[in-house]
Design a protein around this motif. Structure first.
Motif, mmCIF file in Angstrom:
data_model
loop_
_atom_site.group_PDB
_atom_site.id
_atom_site.type_symbol
_atom_site.label_atom_id
_atom_site.label_comp_id
_atom_site.label_asym_id
_atom_site.label_seq_id
_atom_site.Cartn_x
_atom_site.Cartn_y
_atom_site.Cartn_z
ATOM 1 N N HIS A 137 29.466 8.482 105.592
ATOM 2 C CA HIS A 137 30.108 7.506 104.705
ATOM 3 C C HIS A 137 30.917 8.234 103.620
ATOM 4 O O HIS A 137 32.053 7.852 103.320
ATOM 5 C CB HIS A 137 29.041 6.601 104.072
ATOM 6 C CG HIS A 137 29.598 5.558 103.178
ATOM 7 N ND1 HIS A 137 29.923 4.290 103.618
ATOM 8 C CD2 HIS A 137 29.897 5.575 101.861
ATOM 9 C CE1 HIS A 137 30.392 3.583 102.607
ATOM 10 N NE2 HIS A 137 30.395 4.346 101.520
ATOM 11 N N HIS A 175 35.122 8.436 102.958
ATOM 12 C CA HIS A 175 35.895 8.262 101.720
ATOM 13 C C HIS A 175 36.901 9.404 101.544
ATOM 14 O O HIS A 175 38.048 9.170 101.150
ATOM 15 C CB HIS A 175 34.971 8.188 100.505
ATOM 16 C CG HIS A 175 34.337 6.853 100.309
ATOM 17 N ND1 HIS A 175 35.052 5.722 99.993
ATOM 18 C CD2 HIS A 175 33.042 6.477 100.368
ATOM 19 C CE1 HIS A 175 34.225 4.699 99.868
ATOM 20 N NE2 HIS A 175 32.998 5.124 100.109
ATOM 21 N N ARG A 206 27.245 3.241 96.366
ATOM 22 C CA ARG A 206 27.445 2.052 97.210
ATOM 23 C C ARG A 206 26.980 0.813 96.459
ATOM 24 O O ARG A 206 25.898 0.303 96.684
ATOM 25 C CB ARG A 206 26.659 2.194 98.503
ATOM 26 C CG ARG A 206 27.167 3.229 99.431
ATOM 27 C CD ARG A 206 26.357 3.178 100.677
ATOM 28 N NE ARG A 206 26.767 4.193 101.611
ATOM 29 C CZ ARG A 206 26.305 4.268 102.828
ATOM 30 N NH1 ARG A 206 25.429 3.411 103.269
ATOM 31 N NH2 ARG A 206 26.711 5.211 103.627
ATOM 32 N N LEU A 233 29.549 -3.452 98.207
ATOM 33 C CA LEU A 233 29.668 -3.293 99.651
ATOM 34 C C LEU A 233 30.721 -4.196 100.270
ATOM 35 O O LEU A 233 31.091 -4.015 101.421
ATOM 36 C CB LEU A 233 28.313 -3.532 100.321
ATOM 37 C CG LEU A 233 27.227 -2.538 99.947
ATOM 38 C CD1 LEU A 233 25.905 -2.923 100.600
ATOM 39 C CD2 LEU A 233 27.612 -1.130 100.325
ATOM 40 N N GLU A 281 34.826 0.197 100.597
ATOM 41 C CA GLU A 281 33.476 0.393 101.154
ATOM 42 C C GLU A 281 33.400 -0.063 102.607
ATOM 43 O O GLU A 281 32.753 0.586 103.429
ATOM 44 C CB GLU A 281 32.432 -0.328 100.308
ATOM 45 C CG GLU A 281 32.196 0.323 98.957
ATOM 46 C CD GLU A 281 31.766 1.779 99.071
ATOM 47 O OE1 GLU A 281 30.836 2.078 99.841
ATOM 48 O OE2 GLU A 281 32.375 2.619 98.397
#
Length: 154
Positions: free
Chosen positions: A81, A85, A117, A120, A125
């Motif tokens: 994750h 980004h 996070r 969301l 995200e």
């Protein structure tokens, strides 16, 4: 460009093909960003506090700090994750207003970027999680390609 198009373009930009290892991905992100990338587990970071991982960008390195978990897949998703980004260019460098607010006394070139996070439902995200899922699928595909899984299970 919509989220699906951005994620597809990001995957294509990595030039890794459909299957790759985590190490292949790490090298590709480093090459793309022209920076060293380090992944570090923080024993004191607890997912129960709502923080799974964060990305810090220093003058020379990208650091992904992640919470400890017994699940390899869960840990991988935390890290992917954050990679997503980076790959998508979210909140790079001094362009992140959250960093201005959170770390006002640290010069922009040295303070990096923090990600939590929280929202969301935001487009960034959703895009990061979608790309992380695609990256995980590529890594899984590499594992299956190196085994007899497809021969046994079709």
């Amino acid at each position: 460009m919509n989220i699906e198009q951005a994620v597809s373009a990001a995957v294509a930009g990595l030039q890794l093909g459909n299957t790759f290892t985590f190490d292949d991905l790490l090298r590709s992100v480093q090459d793309q960003r022209h920076r060293r990338l380090r992944v570090i587990e923080l024993a004191d970071l607890d997912t129960h506090d709502g923080l799974c991982a964060l990305w810090l960008a220093t003058d020379t390195d990208d650091l992904v700090l992640h919470a400890r978990t017994d699940s390899t897949l869960h840990r991988q998703q935390f890290v992917l994750h954050e990679f997503a980004h980076m790959i998508l260019g979210h909140c790079d460098g001094a362009d992140c207003p959250a960093v201005d607010m959170l770390l006002p006394n640290i010069p922009p070139r040295t303070r990096g970027r923090l990600l939590r996070r929280q929202d969301l439902d935001s487009e960034t995200e959703i895009a990061a999680e979608s790309l992380a899922d695609q990256l995980a699928a590529g890594i899984r595909g590499s594992v299956f390609a190196e085994s007899a899984f497809s021969e046994i299970f079709g």
